[in-house]
Design an enzyme around this catalytic site. Structure first.
Site: not given
Length: 336
Positions: A121-122, A180, A190-192, A199, A217
């Site tokens: 993620g960013s 996410d 999670k999992g995008g 993970e 979020k």
């Protein structure tokens, strides 16, 4: 005439060479169903279905059932933006908030000599950059990383952060990851990016699991703002998809492209997303927030064909996970 038939003249401008359009009809119906399943409205999907049907005749012949992406030219141009859905990005992420959360995580949990799990993620990209800067300045020394995805591994190599060998059984001191969605009770989805299996492996190996995100979020309940992803084996994946839909009551959709249907990055070319482990992803779109995240996670764990899922229920320990939420004003909230 005697048989009761009606003859209608066709204007010259509308006359064309007749063709057998059996294949075009199949292509139209298949494309229409696919585009709607990918999150498009009927109005938005019709032009794409017409394009596929037309191309099936002009490029592939009347009996061909479906043209390729190259025939359509979709490989050379980005897909049209998906139609808005309740799962669209209605809340804009805050770069200031993400950087604030990442800085707090590195300040509080990354020490010299530690092994750090790095998620996706960013927001976690900010963590990677901060660690690299501190290693370069000498503020940190001898930090080793364990990546949860091939993309994260490339990012770590790019910044010169040493990686733990894959066969190492060395303990991980802390894992830093994004999310996410996170509920007020610290349940996480999670999992995008499709990395939920790795993970969870890194979380299991870590002494402490730290989730960093910006305030967009935060969610009152999981499953509504972002779908719950399930990594599934490619073998009989359609059966698994139907089983998941029946088990959960959710709208189950095979992920096409780099993101769930209705979100930026979703693909209309028909090619399934493939995880680093060679599996597919089914996204579960719920109409209501999940009431019991533990129960849903247990049900998904027991589903044949499901390899892993993106639900990360909070543990009984008050500090697992640690959730740091960055705000737009630069402050950081730690969920309790």
């Amino acid at each position: 005439n005697a048989q009761g038939s009606i003859c209608v003249g066709v204007p010259e401008a509308l006359r064309s060479t007749p063709v057998d359009t059996t294949g075009a009809g199949d292509a139209f119906l298949g494309a229409l169903a696919h585009l709607i399943a990918s999150g498009s409205t009927l109005e938005a999907a019709l032009p794409g279905a017409v394009e596929v049907a037309s191309t099936s005749v002009t490029k592939r012949g009347a009996q061909a059932s479906y043209p390729t992406a190259a025939d359509l030219g979709w490989a050379k141009r980005p897909p049209a933006p998906p139609s808005p859905t309740r799962f669209g990005d209605s809340r804009r992420p805050s770069v200031v908030g993400a950087l604030a959360a990442a800085t707090a995580a590195v300040d509080q949990f990354v020490a010299s000599g530690s092994v750090v799990g790095i998620g996706c993620g960013s927001t976690v990209d900010h963590c990677v950059q901060l660690i690299a800067e501190r290693l370069a300045s000498g503020a940190l020394r001898d930090v080793t990383a364990m990546a949860t995805s091939e993309a994260t591994e490339r990012r770590l190599r790019e910044f010169g952060i040493p990686l733990l060998p894959p066969d190492s059984d060395k303990a991980v001191d802390v894992a830093l990851t994004g999310c996410d969605g996170v509920s007020s009770s610290k349940d996480v989805v999670k999992g995008g990016k499709g990395a939920m299996l790795r993970e969870k492996l890194v979380r299991a190996a870590s002494a402490r699991w730290v989730v960093v995100c910006d305030e967009c979020k935060k969610s009152e309940g999981l499953g509504v703002d972002f779908p719950v992803p399930v990594e599934v084996a490619p073998a009989f994946h359609q059966r698994t998809l139907r089983r998941l839909a029946k088990l959960t009551g959710a709208d189950a959709r095979l992920r096409l492209g780099l993101a769930p249907a209705g979100r930026p990055g979703a693909d209309v070319s028909g090619k399934p997303f493939v995880t680093d482990n060679g599996n597919y992803v089914v996204d579960l779109f719920f109409r209501e927030p999940l009431g019991d995240v533990w129960l849903m996670a247990s049900s998904l764990d027991a589903c044949p064909g499901a390899v892993e899922h993106g639900l990360f229920p909070a543990s009984m320990r008050p500090d697992d996970p640690v959730v740091l939420v960055g705000r737009g004003d630069g402050g950081v909230e730690r969920l309790e």
